[in-house]
Write a protein that holds these residues in place. Structure first.
Motif, short mmCIF file in Angstrom:
data_model
loop_
_atom_site.label_atom_id
_atom_site.label_comp_id
_atom_site.label_asym_id
_atom_site.label_seq_id
_atom_site.Cartn_x
_atom_site.Cartn_y
_atom_site.Cartn_z
N VAL A 74 106.79 1.07 23.71
CA VAL A 74 105.63 1.54 24.47
C VAL A 74 106.13 2.51 25.54
CG1 VAL A 74 103.64 0.84 25.85
CG2 VAL A 74 104.50 -0.68 24.07
N PRO A 75 105.41 3.63 25.77
CA PRO A 75 105.87 4.62 26.76
C PRO A 75 105.66 4.17 28.21
CG PRO A 75 103.77 5.31 25.86
CD PRO A 75 104.20 4.11 25.06
N ILE A 76 106.31 3.04 28.56
CA ILE A 76 106.38 2.61 29.95
C ILE A 76 107.86 2.41 30.27
CG2 ILE A 76 104.14 1.49 29.90
CD1 ILE A 76 105.54 -1.19 29.63
N SER A 77 108.20 2.33 31.54
CA SER A 77 109.60 2.24 31.90
C SER A 77 109.77 1.44 33.18
CB SER A 77 110.21 3.64 32.07
OG SER A 77 109.47 4.39 33.02
N PHE A 78 110.98 0.93 33.37
CA PHE A 78 111.35 0.21 34.58
C PHE A 78 112.25 1.12 35.41
CE2 PHE A 78 110.25 -3.02 31.54
CZ PHE A 78 109.54 -3.96 32.28
#
Length: 562
Positions: A74-78
């Motif tokens: 999924v195109p999310i990041s930390f």
């Protein structure tokens, strides 16, 4: 070169228990999912709307580039907010992901990773109206395609009763995008999460992203809307399209390390067109593509850019910049923000010139160009005061057809002189200034606490250090009638100079001013920004005393703190 742990002076000073922790301490494991990837993301740190007098003006956005781990599917990041990066930094990762090493300015900084609980990523908010009313707004496509976004801000509180009165636009916690909208309940997922979202934060600023630009949802019901966020129990979606949010830097794999480089702009794909049964009419032959921009075109563009600055053509000069620019040490700025800074500078120094000396070195990478060169600058005010010097500039330029625009600008200022450097003879009978005494400066910090002349409730502390690199921090405090601190913010100056060769005094030329906000309200920060900007472009001469130093122009006394 990485030396054995036993050869480290810091390690040798530890006791046996601490040494055992370094060698035998617990080792962390990588997250359960595979294919996590280290990259660079831009964290938006402030998003200030246009003023009421110019409601259609652009938002003032600023941010910072940090290392971030992108999700496998999924195109999310930390994001790692403490791991800010700049162009040219080099990154090394251990094989098990437990350590990140950053190589910069001849030093190695090691960050030890640990496994922690996943922060909340999905939030629920009460929307300004039911979802079935969006058909009349023209935003149904953005809602349907999950392109609708909002900002999560720190709450702005009334200091008299501690009630939340809206979002603090200078403290963006995160950017979130829509997952689901039913009735008046919307569910949003955070795009780049650095763990800073807190209970009680507020959501506001509904918008969507076009490549490099933020488009606000402007009806009054949405423009003035804000609400407190609530944690939602929704699972992560199986699939989400990418958002065209700003990204200035990226990681490129080198031979042995990853190198932080300028991000290459992704081409914007137009939405697919509906296919009809009607045969299209015959199309005229496509015109030949425009000729590619050459290195000589880039040199001509750069030369004309500085010619505009010398002629006072601010409108033409600012038009040379892209809509969003990685500008000097100020991070991501809009073209309008750069124009406002330049207008303030010209109001202070109405006469100026910028002359390119030597060769303009050009490098091309795809549709991006880089120009490196040196300029001589001169500025003069109405009183006849002047300063001049040199600056090594590095510009990054984007090519679009036959046009160029500046996407990044870096400068290193040196050899600065000004009209105040030749001391005037003291008038007859005038009190003599102290001539200064030689001192040893191993690790001193010179501190002066003063009050603002025009605002008695504003106190500021200047801290100046000449050890290592020259630093000057000015901390502003707003005090209540009973002496309690109400607001705090800090200006950070960069310049050149230092201790004079005879070690009896020091000189500082302030070349630029960054801004570090802590807990200041927007009105207080703006007030302090105007005060702090007045120091830029000025030179200060200090004379050392037995236990501090004195600034020659104002007579401000600094105390030496070791």
């Amino acid at each position: 070169m990485l030396l054995p742990l036993e050869d480290s002076p810091a390690y040798k000073k530890l006791d046996d228990i601490s040494k055992r922790l370094w060698k035998e301490g617990s080792r962390e494991t990588w997250p359960g999912q595979t294919h996590w990837k280290l990259g660079v993301r831009t964290l938006i740190t402030s998003a200030v709307p246009p003023s009421r007098r110019e409601p259609d003006g652009p938002w003032q956005l600023s941010g910072q580039s940090v290392c971030a781990f992108t999700h496998p599917s999924v195109p999310i990041s930390f994001g790692l907010k403490s791991f800010g990066v700049d162009e040219g930094d080099k990154i090394l990762c251990s094989d098990d992901g437990s350590k990140l090493m950053r190589l910069m300015n001849g030093k190695i900084e090691v960050t030890f990773m640990k496994q922690t609980t996943c922060p909340d990523l999905v939030f629920e908010v009460e929307m300004p109206f039911p979802v079935d009313e969006i058909e009349n707004t023209g935003w149904s496509t953005q809602v349907k395609d999950k392109q609708l976004c909002l900002m999560i801000y720190a709450p702005l509180k009334n200091p008299l009763n501690d009630r939340v009165v809206g979002p603090d636009y200078n403290q963006v916690r995160a950017l979130a995008r829509l997952l689901e909208w039913k009735g008046r309940q919307g569910v949003f997922i955070v795009q780049t999460h650095d763990g800073s979202v807190q209970a009680g934060d507020v959501a506001s600023s509904l918008h969507y992203w076009e490549p490099g630009n933020m488009s606000e949802w402007k009806p009054e019901t949405t423009r003035n809307w804000w609400t407190t966020i609530k944690t939602a129990s929704s699972p992560l979606p199986a699939k989400l399209p990418e958002l065209p949010t700003p990204q200035l830097l990226d990681l490129t794999q080198g031979t042995s390390v990853m190198i932080v480089t300028k991000a290459i702009e992704k081409p914007h794909e137009p939405p697919p067109q509906k296919v009809t049964e009607v045969a299209p009419p015959p199309q005229p032959p496509a015109p030949p593509p425009p000729p590619a921009i050459s290195a000589s075109d880039v040199k001509a563009f750069v030369s004309e850019h500085h010619a505009k600055a010398s002629k006072g053509d601010l409108q033409g000069m600012i038009a040379d910049y892209e809509a969003m620019v990685d500008f000097l040490d100020k991070g991501l700025l809009t073209r309008d923000a750069i124009g406002a800074d330049e207008q303030a500078h010209r109001a202070k120094w109405p006469v100026g010139s910028e002359k390119i000396i030597g060769e303009i070195r050009i490098v091309q990478e795809g549709g991006l160009w880089q120009a490196e060169y040196t300029i001589e600058f001169y500025n003069e005010n109405e009183a006849g005061e002047w300063h001049k010097g040199r600056a090594d500039l590095t510009l990054r330029l984007k090519e679009a057809g036959k046009t160029l625009s500046i996407t990044s600008q870096r400068a290193k200022v040196y050899d600065v002189t000004n009209s105040k450097q030749s001391p005037k003879a003291p008038a007859a009978g005038a009190a003599q200034q102290p001539q200064g005494v030689p001192i040893s400066v191993p690790k001193p910090c010179f501190v002066a606490v003063t009050r603002a002349k025009d605002l008695g409730q504003i106190e500021f502390t200047d801290e100046i250090s000449f050890a290592g690199t020259l630093t000057w921090h000015r901390t502003y405090r707003e005090l209540s009638p009973d002496g309690k601190v109400v607001n705090v913010c800090r200006a950070i100056y960069e310049g050149n100079g230092g201790v004079l060769p005879n070690r009896q005094g020091a000189r500082i030329y302030v070349g630029s001013q960054g801004w570090h906000r802590t807990m200041g309200t927007p009105a207080f920060v703006r007030l302090c920004e105007r005060s702090a900007a007045a120091l830029v472009g000025r030179e200060f001469i200090f004379q050392f005393t037995q236990n501090g130093m004195i600034e020659s122009n104002t007579g401000t006394t600094f105390k030496l703190v070791k």
